[in-house]
Scaffold this motif. Sequence first.
Motif, short mmCIF file in Angstrom:
data_model
loop_
_atom_site.label_atom_id
_atom_site.label_comp_id
_atom_site.label_asym_id
_atom_site.label_seq_id
_atom_site.Cartn_x
_atom_site.Cartn_y
_atom_site.Cartn_z
N GLY A 103 -4.79 -28.51 1.20
CA GLY A 103 -4.38 -28.22 2.58
C GLY A 103 -3.45 -29.32 3.06
N TYR A 104 -2.56 -28.98 3.99
CA TYR A 104 -1.61 -29.99 4.47
C TYR A 104 -1.08 -29.60 5.84
N MET A 105 -0.75 -30.60 6.62
CA MET A 105 -0.09 -30.36 7.91
C MET A 105 0.65 -31.60 8.37
N LEU A 106 1.76 -31.36 9.06
CA LEU A 106 2.55 -32.44 9.64
C LEU A 106 2.69 -32.20 11.13
N HIS A 107 2.87 -33.26 11.89
CA HIS A 107 3.30 -33.10 13.28
C HIS A 107 4.71 -32.51 13.24
N TRP A 111 8.75 -32.17 10.57
CA TRP A 111 8.99 -31.00 9.72
C TRP A 111 10.42 -31.02 9.18
N GLY A 112 10.60 -30.31 8.07
CA GLY A 112 11.94 -30.06 7.56
C GLY A 112 12.60 -31.23 6.86
N GLN A 113 11.83 -32.28 6.56
CA GLN A 113 12.41 -33.45 5.87
C GLN A 113 11.87 -33.60 4.46
N GLY A 114 11.17 -32.55 4.02
CA GLY A 114 10.67 -32.56 2.65
C GLY A 114 9.50 -33.51 2.42
N TYR A 115 8.81 -33.89 3.49
CA TYR A 115 7.69 -34.84 3.31
C TYR A 115 6.52 -34.20 2.57
N VAL A 116 6.14 -32.96 2.94
CA VAL A 116 5.00 -32.35 2.23
C VAL A 116 5.36 -32.06 0.77
N PRO A 117 6.57 -31.50 0.49
CA PRO A 117 6.93 -31.34 -0.92
C PRO A 117 6.88 -32.67 -1.71
N ARG A 143 1.69 -15.10 7.82
CA ARG A 143 2.82 -15.31 8.75
C ARG A 143 3.42 -16.72 8.60
N ASN A 144 2.77 -17.56 7.79
CA ASN A 144 3.19 -18.96 7.71
C ASN A 144 4.30 -19.15 6.66
N ASP A 145 5.51 -18.75 7.05
CA ASP A 145 6.64 -18.77 6.09
C ASP A 145 6.95 -20.19 5.60
N ASN A 146 6.82 -21.18 6.46
CA ASN A 146 7.15 -22.55 6.04
C ASN A 146 6.22 -23.02 4.93
N SER A 147 4.94 -22.69 5.07
CA SER A 147 3.97 -23.12 4.06
C SER A 147 4.22 -22.37 2.74
N ARG A 148 4.51 -21.06 2.84
CA ARG A 148 4.78 -20.29 1.62
C ARG A 148 5.99 -20.88 0.88
N LYS A 149 7.03 -21.29 1.64
CA LYS A 149 8.22 -21.88 1.02
C LYS A 149 7.86 -23.12 0.21
N VAL A 150 7.02 -23.95 0.81
CA VAL A 150 6.61 -25.19 0.12
C VAL A 150 5.92 -24.84 -1.20
N LEU A 152 6.01 -21.95 -3.03
CA LEU A 152 6.83 -21.28 -4.05
C LEU A 152 7.81 -22.27 -4.68
N ARG A 153 8.39 -23.13 -3.84
CA ARG A 153 9.32 -24.13 -4.40
C ARG A 153 8.62 -25.08 -5.34
N ASN A 154 7.33 -25.23 -5.09
CA ASN A 154 6.56 -26.17 -5.91
C ASN A 154 5.82 -25.46 -7.05
C1 LIG Z 1 4.24 -26.06 6.28
C2 LIG Z 1 4.66 -27.51 6.43
C3 LIG Z 1 3.55 -28.38 5.91
C4 LIG Z 1 5.95 -27.76 5.65
O1 LIG Z 1 6.17 -29.14 5.44
P1 LIG Z 1 7.62 -29.80 5.46
O2 LIG Z 1 7.49 -31.18 4.96
O3 LIG Z 1 8.24 -29.59 6.79
O4 LIG Z 1 8.38 -28.89 4.36
P2 LIG Z 1 9.96 -28.75 4.16
O5 LIG Z 1 10.65 -29.98 4.67
O6 LIG Z 1 10.15 -28.33 2.75
O7 LIG Z 1 10.34 -27.54 5.12
C5 LIG Z 1 9.85 -26.24 4.84
C6 LIG Z 1 10.51 -25.22 5.73
O8 LIG Z 1 10.11 -25.45 7.08
C7 LIG Z 1 11.13 -24.93 7.95
N1 LIG Z 1 11.33 -25.85 9.05
C8 LIG Z 1 11.72 -27.11 8.99
N2 LIG Z 1 11.80 -27.64 10.21
C9 LIG Z 1 11.44 -26.69 11.06
C10 LIG Z 1 11.31 -26.65 12.43
N3 LIG Z 1 11.55 -27.70 13.19
N4 LIG Z 1 10.88 -25.51 12.98
C11 LIG Z 1 10.65 -24.44 12.24
N5 LIG Z 1 10.73 -24.44 10.90
C12 LIG Z 1 11.13 -25.55 10.32
C13 LIG Z 1 12.36 -24.76 7.18
O9 LIG Z 1 12.64 -23.37 7.14
C14 LIG Z 1 12.03 -25.31 5.80
O10 LIG Z 1 12.58 -24.48 4.83
P3 LIG Z 1 14.11 -24.69 4.33
O11 LIG Z 1 14.05 -25.94 3.49
O12 LIG Z 1 14.36 -23.47 3.57
O13 LIG Z 1 14.97 -24.85 5.52
C15 LIG Z 1 4.90 -27.86 7.93
O14 LIG Z 1 5.79 -26.91 8.45
C16 LIG Z 1 3.64 -27.89 8.76
O15 LIG Z 1 2.97 -28.90 8.86
N6 LIG Z 1 3.27 -26.76 9.39
C17 LIG Z 1 2.12 -26.69 10.27
C18 LIG Z 1 0.81 -26.84 9.55
C19 LIG Z 1 0.59 -25.75 8.54
O16 LIG Z 1 0.83 -24.59 8.81
N7 LIG Z 1 0.11 -26.16 7.37
C20 LIG Z 1 -0.13 -25.27 6.27
C21 LIG Z 1 -1.42 -24.59 6.40
S1 LIG Z 1 -1.69 -23.57 4.97
#
Ligand SMILES: CC(C)(COP(=O)(O)OP(=O)(O)OC[C@H]1O[C@@H](n2cnc3c(N)ncnc32)[C@H](O)[C@@H]1OP(=O)(O)O)[C@@H](O)C(=O)NCCC(=O)NCCS
Length: 185
Positions: A103-107, A111-117, A143-150, A152-154
């Motif tokens: 599990g993972y989450m960022l403030h 977001w969007g700086q590749g920290y979780v990857p 519905r959590n597209d950002n998490s799915r992206k992380v 699949l890319r990984n």
């Molecule tokens: C899911 C999450 C961990 C991704 O971590 P991250 O370090 O931001 O990952 P990435 O930098 O690779 O960004 C992933 C995608 O987030 C999206 N994103 C980045 N910044 C964003 C922002 N400010 N608002 C909306 N989406 C954003 C982008 O679409 C990015 O994809 P892209 O590279 O194709 O543009 C982070 O978005 C998060 O903490 N979300 C809330 C907590 C959560 O849902 N955790 C997962 C539970 S299963």
Amino acid sequence: MLNLNFNPFPVLRTQRLLLRQVVEADALYVMKIRGNEEAMRYIPRPRAKTTEDALGVIAMLTNGINEGKSINWAICNAQDPNEIYGIMGYVNFYPQELKAEIGYMLHPDYWGQGYVPEAIIAVEKFGFESIHLELIEAKIDPRNDNSRKVLLRNHYQFDRLMQKEMTFENEELDSEYYVKKKSVG
Ligand SMILES: CC(C)(COP(=O)(O)OP(=O)(O)OC[C@H]1O[C@@H](n2cnc3c(N)ncnc32)[C@H](O)[C@@H]1OP(=O)(O)O)[C@@H](O)C(=O)NCCC(=O)NCCS
């Protein structure tokens, strides 16, 4: 057999990050992260609204580590380890299947700086090599597209969709499961 002894706590390092234990002094950061509506949107857990709530979260994380039931790291700025970007770890272990749920989450500020990857690579390496996991599983809200992206890319693979798997705040929630196997060789 899984190695679930996390004493001393394993500090992990990546190029930009330091992953360390979450401690009581981090309560304000934990409240900001676990209390943030955007960050908690797809995480079916109560939001931490006060520092007392955050201390409760920290106590839960600490107990998990001490009892070998979970391990979570504070994802910190390597230049200033007091600054926490988020939290990540193995939230459940399934010792008989040599499996853990990640599990993972960022403030949102981070977001969007590749920290979780970046962090996930270190956490997986620790999981496969030190805990002796064979399988890492991730569960996301569909519905959590950002998490799915992380994932699949990984190189996680879709495993299954569980419809209406749980109820949180009167809402029936579906879950998508993704898995990554330990690579051989
Ligand atoms: C899911 C999450 C961990 C991704 O971590 P991250 O370090 O931001 O990952 P990435 O930098 O690779 O960004 C992933 C995608 O987030 C999206 N994103 C980045 N910044 C964003 C922002 N400010 N608002 C909306 N989406 C954003 C982008 O679409 C990015 O994809 P892209 O590279 O194709 O543009 C982070 O978005 C998060 O903490 N979300 C809330 C907590 C959560 O849902 N955790 C997962 C539970 S299963």
